[in-house]
Scaffold this motif. Structure first.
Motif, PDB file in Angstrom:
ATOM      1  N   LEU A 109      -8.288  -2.451 -10.247  1.00 28.62           N
ATOM      2  CA  LEU A 109      -8.175  -3.892 -10.049  1.00 28.62           C
ATOM      3  C   LEU A 109      -8.400  -4.128  -8.558  1.00 28.62           C
ATOM      4  CD1 LEU A 109      -7.363  -6.781 -10.936  1.00 28.62           C
ATOM      5  CD2 LEU A 109      -5.006  -6.134 -10.371  1.00 28.62           C
ATOM      6  N   ASP A 110      -9.474  -4.818  -8.225  1.00 27.85           N
ATOM      7  CA  ASP A 110      -9.848  -5.050  -6.831  1.00 27.85           C
ATOM      8  C   ASP A 110      -9.731  -6.537  -6.532  1.00 27.85           C
ATOM      9  OD1 ASP A 110     -11.038  -5.372  -4.361  1.00 27.85           O
ATOM     10  OD2 ASP A 110     -12.796  -4.158  -4.828  1.00 27.85           O
ATOM     11  N   GLU A 111      -8.757  -6.898  -5.712  1.00 31.16           N
ATOM     12  CA  GLU A 111      -8.543  -8.290  -5.331  1.00 31.16           C
ATOM     13  C   GLU A 111      -8.877  -8.533  -3.862  1.00 31.16           C
ATOM     14  OE1 GLU A 111      -4.619  -9.583  -6.425  1.00 31.16           O
ATOM     15  OE2 GLU A 111      -4.948  -9.165  -8.544  1.00 31.16           O
ATOM     16  N   THR A 112      -9.740  -7.706  -3.294  1.00 29.32           N
ATOM     17  CA  THR A 112     -10.073  -7.855  -1.871  1.00 29.32           C
ATOM     18  C   THR A 112     -10.796  -9.168  -1.586  1.00 29.32           C
ATOM     19  OG1 THR A 112     -12.058  -6.501  -2.195  1.00 29.32           O
ATOM     20  CG2 THR A 112     -10.092  -5.388  -1.348  1.00 29.32           C
ATOM     21  N   ASP A 113     -11.342  -9.818  -2.601  1.00 28.57           N
ATOM     22  CA  ASP A 113     -11.982 -11.110  -2.372  1.00 28.57           C
ATOM     23  C   ASP A 113     -10.973 -12.146  -1.877  1.00 28.57           C
ATOM     24  OD1 ASP A 113     -10.873 -10.867  -5.007  1.00 28.57           O
ATOM     25  OD2 ASP A 113     -11.905 -12.722  -5.566  1.00 28.57           O
ATOM     26  N   CYS A 158      -4.128  -0.844   0.280  1.00 25.35           N
ATOM     27  CA  CYS A 158      -4.727  -1.907   1.079  1.00 25.35           C
ATOM     28  C   CYS A 158      -6.242  -1.692   1.054  1.00 25.35           C
ATOM     29  CB  CYS A 158      -4.192  -1.867   2.508  1.00 25.35           C
ATOM     30  SG  CYS A 158      -4.631  -0.373   3.434  1.00 25.35           S
ATOM     31  N   ALA A 159      -6.988  -2.667   1.518  1.00 26.46           N
ATOM     32  CA  ALA A 159      -8.447  -2.553   1.508  1.00 26.46           C
ATOM     33  C   ALA A 159      -8.921  -1.359   2.339  1.00 26.46           C
ATOM     34  CB  ALA A 159      -9.075  -3.845   2.021  1.00 26.46           C
ATOM     35  N   HIS A 160      -8.295  -1.144   3.485  1.00 31.82           N
ATOM     36  CA  HIS A 160      -8.690  -0.051   4.369  1.00 31.82           C
ATOM     37  C   HIS A 160      -8.562   1.299   3.670  1.00 31.82           C
ATOM     38  CE1 HIS A 160      -8.802   2.598   7.876  1.00 31.82           C
ATOM     39  NE2 HIS A 160      -7.680   3.124   7.434  1.00 31.82           N
ATOM     40  N   HIS A 161      -7.408   1.578   3.093  1.00 30.17           N
ATOM     41  CA  HIS A 161      -7.202   2.880   2.460  1.00 30.17           C
ATOM     42  C   HIS A 161      -7.991   3.025   1.162  1.00 30.17           C
ATOM     43  CE1 HIS A 161      -3.774   3.363   5.317  1.00 30.17           C
ATOM     44  NE2 HIS A 161      -4.457   4.493   5.442  1.00 30.17           N
ATOM     45  N   PHE A 162      -8.250   1.926   0.480  1.00 27.15           N
ATOM     46  CA  PHE A 162      -9.113   2.015  -0.697  1.00 27.15           C
ATOM     47  C   PHE A 162     -10.527   2.420  -0.277  1.00 27.15           C
ATOM     48  CE2 PHE A 162     -12.237  -0.039  -3.539  1.00 27.15           C
ATOM     49  CZ  PHE A 162     -12.011   0.740  -4.657  1.00 27.15           C
ATOM     50  N   CYS A 195       0.839  -1.189   0.000  1.00 23.05           N
ATOM     51  CA  CYS A 195       0.000   0.000   0.000  1.00 23.05           C
ATOM     52  C   CYS A 195       0.880   1.247   0.000  1.00 23.05           C
ATOM     53  CB  CYS A 195      -0.900  -0.005   1.235  1.00 23.05           C
ATOM     54  SG  CYS A 195      -1.924   1.476   1.433  1.00 23.05           S
ATOM     55  N   ASP A 196       0.572   2.176  -0.899  1.00 23.01           N
ATOM     56  CA  ASP A 196       1.329   3.422  -0.987  1.00 23.01           C
ATOM     57  C   ASP A 196       1.097   4.328   0.221  1.00 23.01           C
ATOM     58  OD1 ASP A 196       2.573   2.851  -3.453  1.00 23.01           O
ATOM     59  OD2 ASP A 196       0.801   3.519  -4.550  1.00 23.01           O
ATOM     60  N   ALA A 204      -1.014  -4.704  -0.578  1.00 21.45           N
ATOM     61  CA  ALA A 204      -1.973  -4.042  -1.460  1.00 21.45           C
ATOM     62  C   ALA A 204      -2.900  -5.078  -2.088  1.00 21.45           C
ATOM     63  CB  ALA A 204      -1.246  -3.269  -2.554  1.00 21.45           C
ATOM     64  N   TYR A 205      -4.181  -4.769  -2.092  1.00 21.82           N
ATOM     65  CA  TYR A 205      -5.179  -5.608  -2.741  1.00 21.82           C
ATOM     66  C   TYR A 205      -5.921  -4.849  -3.838  1.00 21.82           C
ATOM     67  CZ  TYR A 205      -4.461  -9.195   0.765  1.00 21.82           C
ATOM     68  OH  TYR A 205      -3.897 -10.178   1.548  1.00 21.82           O
ATOM     69  N   ILE A 206      -5.596  -3.581  -4.030  1.00 19.51           N
ATOM     70  CA  ILE A 206      -6.248  -2.757  -5.053  1.00 19.51           C
ATOM     71  C   ILE A 206      -5.185  -2.000  -5.838  1.00 19.51           C
ATOM     72  CG2 ILE A 206      -7.752  -0.773  -5.509  1.00 19.51           C
ATOM     73  CD1 ILE A 206      -8.272  -2.769  -2.404  1.00 19.51           C
TER      74      ILE A 206
END
Length: 75
Positions: free
Chosen positions: A57-61, A38-42, A16-17, A23-25
């Protein structure tokens, strides 16, 4: 309008930047710049990112498949 596209998958090395967590997004801007989150910051910035990113690109799944850490198991 933003779209979700097939891009190279994110790996554990992608951070995550904002905070350095995994990072998941990946949000790609019109300039070609990729913002990794990361999911939180997205989720904190999702509305604005959907306005300005050309693709997301969302890989939070994948979070549903993450094994708990040893520290979490001790609680």
């Amino acid at each position: 309008m933003t779209t979700t596209i097939a891009a190279s998958p994110l790996t554990a090395a992608d951070r995550c930047d904002r905070c350095g967590a995994q990072a998941y997004i990946r949000a790609t801007m019109e300039s070609g710049f990729d913002l990794l989150l990361c999911a939180h910051h997205f989720h904190e910035n999702e509305d604005r990112l959907r306005e300005i990113a050309v693709s997301i690109l969302d890989e939070t799944d994948r979070l549903a498949n993450v094994e708990p850490t040893a520290a979490a198991e001790e609680r």
